[in-house]
Motif scaffolding. Structure first.
Motif, PDB file in Angstrom:
ATOM      1  N   THR A 216       0.821  -1.213   0.000  1.00  0.00           N
ATOM      2  CA  THR A 216       0.000   0.000   0.000  1.00  0.00           C
ATOM      3  C   THR A 216       0.854   1.262   0.000  1.00  0.00           C
ATOM      4  O   THR A 216       0.316   2.369  -0.116  1.00  0.00           O
ATOM      5  N   GLY A 217       2.182   1.113   0.150  1.00  0.00           N
ATOM      6  CA  GLY A 217       3.065   2.268   0.227  1.00  0.00           C
ATOM      7  C   GLY A 217       4.036   2.331  -0.931  1.00  0.00           C
ATOM      8  O   GLY A 217       4.065   1.456  -1.804  1.00  0.00           O
ATOM      9  N   ASN A 218       4.838   3.391  -0.935  1.00  0.00           N
ATOM     10  CA  ASN A 218       5.874   3.596  -1.951  1.00  0.00           C
ATOM     11  C   ASN A 218       7.211   3.824  -1.260  1.00  0.00           C
ATOM     12  O   ASN A 218       7.277   4.427  -0.185  1.00  0.00           O
ATOM     13  N   VAL A 219       8.255   3.340  -1.886  1.00  0.00           N
ATOM     14  CA  VAL A 219       9.598   3.509  -1.330  1.00  0.00           C
ATOM     15  C   VAL A 219      10.037   4.962  -1.476  1.00  0.00           C
ATOM     16  O   VAL A 219       9.909   5.559  -2.548  1.00  0.00           O
ATOM     17  N   LYS A 220      10.543   5.531  -0.385  1.00  0.00           N
ATOM     18  CA  LYS A 220      11.077   6.897  -0.380  1.00  0.00           C
ATOM     19  C   LYS A 220      12.593   6.811  -0.252  1.00  0.00           C
ATOM     20  O   LYS A 220      13.118   6.446   0.804  1.00  0.00           O
ATOM     21  N   GLU A 221      13.300   7.142  -1.321  1.00  0.00           N
ATOM     22  CA  GLU A 221      14.753   6.988  -1.319  1.00  0.00           C
ATOM     23  C   GLU A 221      15.418   7.854  -0.249  1.00  0.00           C
ATOM     24  O   GLU A 221      16.485   7.508   0.255  1.00  0.00           O
ATOM     25  N   GLU A 222      14.784   8.985   0.113  1.00  0.00           N
ATOM     26  CA  GLU A 222      15.394   9.837   1.143  1.00  0.00           C
ATOM     27  C   GLU A 222      15.470   9.119   2.486  1.00  0.00           C
ATOM     28  O   GLU A 222      16.281   9.474   3.348  1.00  0.00           O
ATOM     29  N   LEU A 223      14.615   8.096   2.664  1.00  0.00           N
ATOM     30  CA  LEU A 223      14.660   7.332   3.911  1.00  0.00           C
ATOM     31  C   LEU A 223      15.838   6.363   3.944  1.00  0.00           C
ATOM     32  O   LEU A 223      16.291   5.983   5.025  1.00  0.00           O
ATOM     33  N   MET A 224      16.330   5.931   2.796  1.00  0.00           N
ATOM     34  CA  MET A 224      17.413   4.950   2.764  1.00  0.00           C
ATOM     35  C   MET A 224      18.664   5.486   3.460  1.00  0.00           C
ATOM     36  O   MET A 224      19.282   4.799   4.279  1.00  0.00           O
ATOM     37  N   GLY A 225      19.017   6.714   3.144  1.00  0.00           N
ATOM     38  CA  GLY A 225      20.157   7.324   3.816  1.00  0.00           C
ATOM     39  C   GLY A 225      19.894   7.559   5.285  1.00  0.00           C
ATOM     40  O   GLY A 225      20.806   7.445   6.116  1.00  0.00           O
ATOM     41  N   CYS A 226      18.647   7.864   5.613  1.00  0.00           N
ATOM     42  CA  CYS A 226      18.274   8.083   7.017  1.00  0.00           C
ATOM     43  C   CYS A 226      18.452   6.800   7.832  1.00  0.00           C
ATOM     44  O   CYS A 226      18.982   6.834   8.944  1.00  0.00           O
ATOM     45  N   PHE A 227      18.001   5.666   7.288  1.00  0.00           N
ATOM     46  CA  PHE A 227      18.164   4.384   7.986  1.00  0.00           C
ATOM     47  C   PHE A 227      19.643   4.133   8.303  1.00  0.00           C
ATOM     48  O   PHE A 227      19.987   3.762   9.435  1.00  0.00           O
ATOM     49  N   GLU A 228      20.506   4.344   7.317  1.00  0.00           N
ATOM     50  CA  GLU A 228      21.933   4.064   7.494  1.00  0.00           C
ATOM     51  C   GLU A 228      22.552   5.030   8.500  1.00  0.00           C
ATOM     52  O   GLU A 228      23.373   4.627   9.341  1.00  0.00           O
ATOM     53  N   ARG A 229      22.155   6.283   8.447  1.00  0.00           N
ATOM     54  CA  ARG A 229      22.718   7.278   9.370  1.00  0.00           C
ATOM     55  C   ARG A 229      22.310   6.975  10.810  1.00  0.00           C
ATOM     56  O   ARG A 229      23.159   6.990  11.727  1.00  0.00           O
ATOM     57  N   ILE A 230      21.047   6.706  11.028  1.00  0.00           N
ATOM     58  CA  ILE A 230      20.571   6.394  12.391  1.00  0.00           C
ATOM     59  C   ILE A 230      21.239   5.123  12.903  1.00  0.00           C
ATOM     60  O   ILE A 230      21.615   5.022  14.080  1.00  0.00           O
ATOM     61  N   TYR A 231      21.397   4.155  12.019  1.00  0.00           N
ATOM     62  CA  TYR A 231      22.064   2.906  12.394  1.00  0.00           C
ATOM     63  C   TYR A 231      23.486   3.180  12.882  1.00  0.00           C
ATOM     64  O   TYR A 231      23.910   2.694  13.942  1.00  0.00           O
ATOM     65  N   ARG A 232      24.258   3.976  12.118  1.00  0.00           N
ATOM     66  CA  ARG A 232      25.645   4.261  12.494  1.00  0.00           C
ATOM     67  C   ARG A 232      25.724   5.081  13.777  1.00  0.00           C
ATOM     68  O   ARG A 232      26.595   4.853  14.619  1.00  0.00           O
ATOM     69  N   GLU A 233      24.840   6.041  13.940  1.00  0.00           N
ATOM     70  CA  GLU A 233      24.916   6.950  15.086  1.00  0.00           C
ATOM     71  C   GLU A 233      24.473   6.314  16.392  1.00  0.00           C
ATOM     72  O   GLU A 233      24.954   6.683  17.460  1.00  0.00           O
ATOM     73  N   HIS A 234      23.567   5.363  16.330  1.00  0.00           N
ATOM     74  CA  HIS A 234      22.936   4.876  17.562  1.00  0.00           C
ATOM     75  C   HIS A 234      23.187   3.402  17.872  1.00  0.00           C
ATOM     76  O   HIS A 234      22.742   2.919  18.920  1.00  0.00           O
ATOM     77  N   PHE A 235      23.894   2.675  16.998  1.00  0.00           N
ATOM     78  CA  PHE A 235      23.991   1.237  17.222  1.00  0.00           C
ATOM     79  C   PHE A 235      24.642   0.894  18.558  1.00  0.00           C
ATOM     80  O   PHE A 235      25.661   1.469  18.953  1.00  0.00           O
ATOM     81  N   SER A 236      24.052  -0.074  19.221  1.00  0.00           N
ATOM     82  CA  SER A 236      24.651  -0.724  20.392  1.00  0.00           C
ATOM     83  C   SER A 236      24.144  -2.157  20.404  1.00  0.00           C
ATOM     84  O   SER A 236      23.020  -2.420  19.977  1.00  0.00           O
ATOM     85  N   PRO A 237      24.957  -3.107  20.868  1.00  0.00           N
ATOM     86  CA  PRO A 237      24.542  -4.518  20.850  1.00  0.00           C
ATOM     87  C   PRO A 237      23.590  -4.840  22.001  1.00  0.00           C
ATOM     88  O   PRO A 237      23.922  -5.587  22.926  1.00  0.00           O
ATOM     89  N   SER A 238      22.401  -4.279  21.946  1.00  0.00           N
ATOM     90  CA  SER A 238      21.409  -4.506  23.005  1.00  0.00           C
ATOM     91  C   SER A 238      20.012  -4.398  22.404  1.00  0.00           C
ATOM     92  O   SER A 238      19.818  -3.813  21.329  1.00  0.00           O
ATOM     93  N   MET A 239      19.038  -4.943  23.125  1.00  0.00           N
ATOM     94  CA  MET A 239      17.649  -4.841  22.676  1.00  0.00           C
ATOM     95  C   MET A 239      17.195  -3.388  22.623  1.00  0.00           C
ATOM     96  O   MET A 239      16.337  -3.029  21.819  1.00  0.00           O
ATOM     97  N   GLU A 240      17.764  -2.547  23.467  1.00  0.00           N
ATOM     98  CA  GLU A 240      17.358  -1.149  23.513  1.00  0.00           C
ATOM     99  C   GLU A 240      17.569  -0.477  22.150  1.00  0.00           C
ATOM    100  O   GLU A 240      16.804   0.426  21.773  1.00  0.00           O
TER     101      GLU A 240
END
Length: 543
Positions: A216-240
C-alpha cells in the motif's frame, strides 16, 4: 533407532525420526484448535503424540531438546502432569565464533512414561541449521552449502557446512540488526501501533502482515540514507537499540510528513538490500566455496527477501524448508542426534507429516455424503463458493499447502475480499494461488517450482485479469505449485477444475479459527460456520 526431538517453548512440537526417516512432527497448535505459537502445555502431550503412532516413551532410544535463552546454558520450565518441571538445555546460540556448533549438552530429569530420562540438547541456532540442511537436496547429494540463520532473537549468522568433514563453520553475523527488528519497527507505525501495549511488546503475527501491507506504500529513497545514518549513530549490541532506532526513524518520518505505509515499504527494501549485499560480501570474503545456500529462521518466511536472494545470482540453488521457523526446531533437534549417533546427514521427509484429519460428526444442521474429486471440482466451478478442504495429514510449518486449506475459484474479483471477511483478516491481506506445477511458468514470472509457498512471483498478462482474486496490490502472488508427486489429491483436483474452467489455479488460504492453528477435525470446521461446505477425505459436509 528412534529419535524424538522436542521444542518445549513457543511453536511447541514433537518430532520422531526412525533411522533416517521423519515419521511425524506434531505441533501443539495443530491440535484442538490451540492458539498459534503455543508451547507444549504438559509432557503428557509428548506421550500422547507417541501413542497416536503406536509408540510408548520406552520405545524411544534418544530424546533431544531444543536449546533456549542463556549464554553458557539455557533453561526451560515445562510441566509434567500439572507440576512445574525445570530442565537445563543448551543456550540459544554460540558464545564465540570458535565454539563447536554441533556440541551436545547432556541433561537428565525428563519425565516421560512414569520415569526420569536422560536427554541431549543442542543450540537453538543449531537445531535451525540441521532442520533445513538435513532436509535439503544438498544433504541428499552430499554437497557443501552456505547456511544463513536469521531468527527473531539473533543477528543474521552465516555458516558453512562441509559435508565430507561433517563440520559446521560459524562465519559470524553479516550485519547487526536482530531478526525481530522487522516487526518491532512496524509497531511504531500505523496500522500496527498497539495503543494499549506500545511498541515494545513483540507480536509474532505482525511480520507477515507487514510484508503484505507494504504494497500500500511507496519507497522513499530519502529514507534509505536516514536508515543508514541512524544505524551508524545509535547502534549498540542490546535490545534497547531496536527501540532507539525505530523511534528516531519515526521522528524523521513525522517531521518530513512521510506516510507510515511509505515508511514501512522503505524499511522493507532497506532490509532487503542490506541482506543481499551483506550475503554477497560475506561469501566473497570467504572464497565463494559453494554455490548452494540455505536460508533458515523466521525471517526466511519473507517471500520477497527470499526471491531477492535467489535472483541475485550469488548462488545457483537456494533451499528454504516449509518448517524454516521454530516449527522445525523439534525436527532439527532430532536431526542433530541422528547425525551424532549414525553419521547420517540426509533426512527423508514429507511436508505432510502432521496429524491426520479427525473424521468426527458435524453439528446439527449439516449433512454428509460421499463426494469425489471430480464432484468437488464441479462444486467449486459451478457455485463459486469456498470450500474447507481437510485432506489426509496436516502440513508441517505455518503455510496451508492444500491439506488444511480453504479453496475457492480465483476468477471472481471479490473473492479475495470475501475470504478475508470470512477469516476476519485485514482487506489488504493477499490470498495465495495454488497451481498445477507444469502450468505455472505460463501464468507467473518466474513460475518456477515452489511447493512450499516461499517465494514471490508476478502474474503475467492476461492472467492478471483472468484470476484477479490471487493478485496482490503490487501485482505479486505467493504461489504454491503442485505436482502429482507432491500431493496427488490436490493435483487431481486442480486438473479436474482446469477441465471445467480452463484455469489451472485456485485460491488457497489456511483453514483455521482466527489466531489458532489449522482445523484438526470435521467438527470444528463445520462448527466454525465460515463456509457452507467442508470436504474431508472423500466426504462432503454441507448445510
Amino acid at each position: 533407532m528412534l529419535f524424538c526431538g522436542l521444542k518445549l517453548t513457543h511453536d511447541g512440537s514433537v518430532a520422531v525420526i526412525q533411522d533416517d526417516t521423519l515419521l511425524f512432527s506434531y505441533e501443539v497448535e495443530k491440535f484442538n484448535n490451540n492458539k498459534r505459537y503455543s508451547e507444549i502445555p504438559d509432557l503428557t502431550f509428548v506421550e500422547e503424540a507417541l501413542a497416536l503412532n503406536g509408540y510408548t516413551a520406552e520405545d524411544v532410544e534418544h530424546y533431544t531438546i531444543d536449546g533456549w535463552a542463556g549464554l553458557k546454558t539455557g533453561e526451560v520450565i515445562t510441566r509434567c502432569q500439572g507440576e512445574d518441571l525445570t530442565l537445563m538445555v543448551a543456550p540459544y546460540r554460540e558464545a564465540t565464533l570458535s565454539a563447536n556448533s554441533l556440541f551436545p549438552y547432556p541433561g537428565k530429569g525428563l519425565k516421560l512414561g512414569g520415569k526420569e530420562r536422560a536427554y541431549t540438547s543442542y543450540l537453538h541456532s543449531t537445531t535451525h541449521l540441521l532442520s533445513t540442511y538435513c532436509a535439503s537436496p544438498f544433504a541428499l547429494r552430499g554437497e557443501d552449502a552456505y547456511l544463513l540463520v536469521y531468527d527473531g532473537g539473533m543477528y543474521p549468522r552465516l555458516y558453512y557446512f562441509n559435508y565430507k568433514q561433517g563440520m559446521m563453520e560459524n562465519l559470524g553475523p553479516i550485519f547487526m540488526l536482530i531478526g525481530n527488528i522487522y516487526s518491532l519497527f512496524a509497531l511504531h507505525f500505523e496500522p500496527f501501533f498497539q495503543k494499549d501495549l506500545g511498541p515494545r511488546v513483540d507480536d509474532l503475527s505482525v511480520a507477515g502482515k507487514v510484508m503484505a501491507y507494504i504494497a500500500t506504500g511507496n519507497v522513499k529513497e530519502e529514507l534509505m540514507g536516514c536508515f543508514e545514518r541512524i544505524y551508524r549513530e545509535h547502534f549498540s549490541p542490546s535490545m534497547e537499540f531496536n527501540w532507539v532506532f525505530s523511534r528516531e526513524i519515526k521522528r524523521f518520518v513525522d517531521e518530513h510528513h512521510i506516510s507510515h505505509a511509505d515508511a514501512l515499504a522503505s524499511f522493507h527494501l532497506y532490509m532487503e538490500r542490506l541482506l543481499v549485499d551483506s550475503i554477497n560480501a560475506a561469501v566473497r570474503k570467504h572464497g565463494n566455496r559453494s554455490r548452494n545456500f540455505c536460508f533458515i529462521g523466521g525471517c526466511s518466511l519473507n517471500i520477497k527477501w527470499n526471491s531477492a536472494i535467489r535472483s541475485s545470482g550469488i548462488f545457483d540453488e537456494v533451499f528454504i524448508s516449509p518448517f524454516t521457523n521454530d516449527t522445525g526446531s523439534a525436527i532439527g533437534a532430532a536431526c542433530c542426534e541422528m547425525y551424532r549417533q549414525t553419521g547420517n546427514l540426509h533426512l527423508k521427509w514429507s511436508v505432510y507429516s502432521g496429524p491426520s484429519a479427525v473424521h468426527n460428526d458435524p453439528p446439527e444442521g449439516w449433512s454428509q455424503k460421499a463426494f469425489s474429486i471430480q464432484e468437488l471440482a464441479r462444486l467449486l466451478h459451478e457455485t463459486n463458493e469456498p470450500v474447507v478442504v481437510l485432506n489426509g495429514r496436516a502440513e508441517l510449518g505455518p503455510r496451508a499447502l492444500g491439506n488444511r486449506s480453504i479453496l475457492a475459484t480465483a476468477i471472481q474479483p471479490d473473492m479475495k475480499d470475501r475470504l478475508n471477511v470470512i477469516k476476519q483478516r485485514e482487506l489488504y491481506r493477499p490470498v495465495s494461488p495454488i497451481c498445477i506445477e507444469e502450468r505455472a511458468p505460463l501464468i507467473f514470472e518466474p513460475g518456477t517450482r515452489d511447493p512450499y509457498m516461499l517465494f514471490d512471483h508476478i502474474l503475467r498478462e492476461p492472467w492478471s485479469e483472468l484470476i484477479p482474486a490471487i493478485r496482490h496490490l503490487d501485482g505479486s502472488a505467493r504461489l504454491q505449485t503442485v505436482s502429482k508427486d507432491d500431493n496427488p489429491v490436490i493435483y487431481d483436483l486442480l486438473c479436474e477444475y482446469e477441465k471445467l474452467s480452463r484455469i489451472p489455479v485456485l485460491c488457497n488460504t489456511s483453514a483455521n479459527l482466527l489466531g489458532s492453528g489449522f482445523f484438526p477435525d470435521v467438527r470444528s470446521a463445520t462448527e466454525w460456520n465460515g463456509t457452507g461446505y467442508v470436504w474431508c477425505d472423500g466426504n462432503l459436509y454441507y448445510k
